[in-house]
Design an enzyme around this catalytic site. Structure first.
Site, mmCIF file in Angstrom:
data_model
loop_
_atom_site.group_PDB
_atom_site.id
_atom_site.type_symbol
_atom_site.label_atom_id
_atom_site.label_comp_id
_atom_site.label_asym_id
_atom_site.label_seq_id
_atom_site.Cartn_x
_atom_site.Cartn_y
_atom_site.Cartn_z
ATOM 1 N N SER A 102 -55.809 29.229 45.375
ATOM 2 C CA SER A 102 -54.322 28.652 45.159
ATOM 3 C C SER A 102 -53.550 29.483 45.789
ATOM 4 C CB SER A 102 -54.232 27.988 44.003
ATOM 5 O OG SER A 102 -52.913 27.213 43.699
ATOM 6 N N ASP A 152 -56.116 16.170 47.481
ATOM 7 C CA ASP A 152 -55.668 17.918 47.133
ATOM 8 C C ASP A 152 -53.876 16.826 46.162
ATOM 9 O OD1 ASP A 152 -54.442 19.784 46.087
ATOM 10 O OD2 ASP A 152 -55.579 21.424 47.188
ATOM 11 N N HIS A 183 -57.751 19.738 44.020
ATOM 12 C CA HIS A 183 -57.263 20.898 44.361
ATOM 13 C C HIS A 183 -58.021 21.776 42.884
ATOM 14 C CE1 HIS A 183 -54.200 24.211 45.154
ATOM 15 N NE2 HIS A 183 -54.524 24.529 43.869
#
Length: 203
Positions: A102, A152, A183
């Site tokens: 991320s 996501d 995610h």
């Protein structure tokens, strides 16, 4: 930068640069490193920016909207820190593979966008295009694994495909792995990254 360094038992294996997601720390991705390359030395780094008390590697103006000036500055800061760590811990600066998730994957991508040979390779879990309107360096010697979720909510599929295309267009060898999830980082995605790593960096 706050960090942890652990020396591995295989001096030829790439050093793993571990870059956490929002709210994480320098220890978060140690289990991933153990799965991907248990013999590698690892350098886990904590981001220097706080967002509501949560560590990040650069500021954002809103979800998915980066503070680009801060991103560029923090990218240079991180690259310089890895240079210093290589001297301090006596590892080969040219043999570093990043593992980012991320926010950490985004700054790893930014490092690649800014500087040729800053990394030997990268595992980018759920990354976005960090910057547009930038000329990427020649990435013909770089191998990249991109892991992404088809559902996501933070990163539209076309955003991941754009990152893939930009890296490939600059010459990188890119392996794309899709999960039917959001995610979150799944075990199967990490295992796919480990197989990719073994194929590319067997020592």
């Amino acid at each position: 930068m706050n960090h942890i360094f652990r020396k591995g038992n295989n001096p030829d294996a790439p050093v793993l640069l571990l870059l956490h997601g929002t709210g994480g720390n320098e220890h978060d991705l140690l289990p991933l490193a153990e799965l991907v390359s248990p013999g590698s030395s690892v350098l886990g780094v904590r981001g220097n920016v706080l967002e509501n008390g949560m560590p990040r590697f650069f500021r954002r103006l809103a979800e998915g909207v980066f503070d680009l000036e801060d991103l560029v500055q923090r990218t240079k800061e991180l690259s310089a820190f890895v240079d210093e760590a290589a001297e301090r811990y006596a590892f080969d600066r040219r043999n570093v593979v990043a593992i980012g998730y991320s926010n950490g994957a985004n700054i790893a991508a930014s490092m690649i966008f800014h500087e040729k040979e800053v990394l030997r390779g990268a595992i980018l879990h759920h990354a976005m295009v960090p910057l547009r309107d930038i000329q990427l360096p020649d990435l013909k010697d770089l191998s990249v694994f991109i892991g992404a979720g088809e559902n996501d909510p933070m990163i539209p599929k076309q955003g991941t495909e754009e990152l893939h295309a930009m890296l490939e267009g600059a010459g990188a060898d890119v392996h794309m792995h899709w999960e039917r999830h959001g995610h979150q980082l799944t075990r199967t995605e990490v295992e796919a990254a480990a197989r990719w790593f073994a194929d590319n960096y067997s020592v």
